[in-house]
Scaffold this motif. Sequence first.
Motif, PDB file in Angstrom:
ATOM      1  N   THR A  44       1.914  -9.650  -0.722  1.00  0.00           N
ATOM      2  CA  THR A  44       1.518  -8.257  -0.527  1.00  0.00           C
ATOM      3  C   THR A  44       1.803  -7.652   0.851  1.00  0.00           C
ATOM      4  OG1 THR A  44      -0.627  -9.284  -0.147  1.00  0.00           O
ATOM      5  CG2 THR A  44      -0.297  -8.229  -2.288  1.00  0.00           C
ATOM      6  N   ASN A  54      -4.294  -2.514   6.128  1.00  0.00           N
ATOM      7  CA  ASN A  54      -3.005  -2.043   5.609  1.00  0.00           C
ATOM      8  C   ASN A  54      -3.071  -0.646   5.004  1.00  0.00           C
ATOM      9  OD1 ASN A  54      -1.287  -4.152   6.361  1.00  0.00           O
ATOM     10  ND2 ASN A  54      -1.910  -5.397   4.615  1.00  0.00           N
ATOM     11  N   GLY A 100      -8.544  -8.136  -3.718  1.00  0.00           N
ATOM     12  CA  GLY A 100      -9.547  -7.716  -2.748  1.00  0.00           C
ATOM     13  C   GLY A 100     -10.424  -6.645  -3.362  1.00  0.00           C
ATOM     14  N   ASN A 101     -10.000  -5.375  -3.177  1.00  0.00           N
ATOM     15  CA  ASN A 101     -10.730  -4.263  -3.783  1.00  0.00           C
ATOM     16  C   ASN A 101     -10.329  -4.081  -5.247  1.00  0.00           C
ATOM     17  OD1 ASN A 101     -12.807  -2.515  -3.137  1.00  0.00           O
ATOM     18  ND2 ASN A 101     -11.449  -0.815  -2.670  1.00  0.00           N
ATOM     19  N   ALA A 102      -9.313  -4.844  -5.658  1.00  0.00           N
ATOM     20  CA  ALA A 102      -8.880  -4.962  -7.059  1.00  0.00           C
ATOM     21  C   ALA A 102      -8.081  -3.781  -7.600  1.00  0.00           C
ATOM     22  CB  ALA A 102     -10.057  -5.288  -7.979  1.00  0.00           C
ATOM     23  N   ASN A 143      -4.831  -3.341  -6.891  1.00  0.00           N
ATOM     24  CA  ASN A 143      -3.470  -3.779  -7.191  1.00  0.00           C
ATOM     25  C   ASN A 143      -3.374  -4.486  -8.535  1.00  0.00           C
ATOM     26  OD1 ASN A 143      -0.840  -3.542  -6.235  1.00  0.00           O
ATOM     27  ND2 ASN A 143      -0.833  -5.617  -5.387  1.00  0.00           N
ATOM     28  N   LYS A 182       0.828  -1.211   0.000  1.00  0.00           N
ATOM     29  CA  LYS A 182       0.000   0.000   0.000  1.00  0.00           C
ATOM     30  C   LYS A 182       0.868   1.270   0.000  1.00  0.00           C
ATOM     31  CE  LYS A 182      -4.192  -1.955   0.313  1.00  0.00           C
ATOM     32  NZ  LYS A 182      -4.015  -3.365   0.564  1.00  0.00           N
TER      33      LYS A 182
END
Length: 352
Positions: free
Chosen positions: A319, A89, A189-191, A193, A63
């Motif tokens: 990650t 994170n 996850g939230n997409a 990355n 992050k």
Amino acid sequence: MSEYQGVLHRYSEMLHLPPGTRPITLLEGNTPLIPAPRLAEQLGGGFELYIKYEGLNPTGSFKDRGMTAAISAAVGEGARVVICASTGNTAASAAAYAARAGLRAVVLIPQGKVAAGKLAGAIAYGAQVLQVEGSFDDALQIVVEISQKHPICLVNSLNPYRIEGQKTAAFEICDRLGTAPEWLCLPVGNAGNITAYWAGFRQYDALRGTGLPHLLGVQAAGAAPLVLGHPVERPETVATAIRIGRPARGEQALQAAEESGGRIIAVTDEKILSMQRLLAATEGIWVEPASAAGLAGLAHEIATGRLRVRSQRVVAVCTGHGLKDPDIVIQWVSKPLSIPPRIDLLEEVLAL
Ligand SMILES: *Cc1c(COP(=O)(O)O)cnc(C)c1O
């Protein structure tokens, strides 16, 4: 001067940031790409496996790459307050970079579902931490609304500069290997990355002809909206960093996976946790549960014959650091055995 100055400095000509951006950096990025031959052998062998160990960033996750960009842009635009919703994170990272910039940081986390090391980080860096009685998705919805209503800068990965900063991980992989690998696997996850990696690989390929990887995005089975094809109202997984039912960049993630000739799949929590252990035990790399999801997906696809990687190079993005979520590991074993300080007893226990 060759001293390392962080991702914005290293890749300044590749990143689209607003004029007036004032660099706020903790010298993030430049993380190692670690060969993992013992783990590759365990997965069937015959290919090169590398771990992009993003847990070695300043606050312990990738992050930081996006946050240096988002906070630097926010400072340039005169922001005084930043806000985010977070599974942990993003909160720790936003809090650290805001502290360094002298900004006020407000972070919203889903109640009771954030790993200890992440919550501790956000508090340590001085953010105002609020628990929301709901999911990450509920928290994201209200931070988006408040950032539209008040002069508060949103630093979730909906913020385009987060994606800009996170592209640098793809650049680093190409710089290190000379070209893109055949496959890149990572948790989703939230997409944000997977969206950023794809943008980064495409940009480098257009400029330097480094080629494109196939993307294998991996969700947890209890939080797999992109695999199911619809939002998940109550996402559940031990991998709290990817416990998301309505990914903000879901469409882009699906498109990236498809364009790359790859896919998005789901794996069970059991597979995620056993991969977390295997990676630590075979390669000495301890990551948080979500970070093992990419590798767990890779192992599953190879074992079921859906993915052939013979003679290819595969990069697994890990990650976040294992220290973020110590509670998970402590559950692996019962309490360590206690013994009095006597060599004869130690010999007995060690069967010497
Ligand atoms: C944020 C995060 C993810 C998921 O990344 P997205 O951009 O939300 O898909 C995965 N693993 C860790 C450790 C994270 O912190």
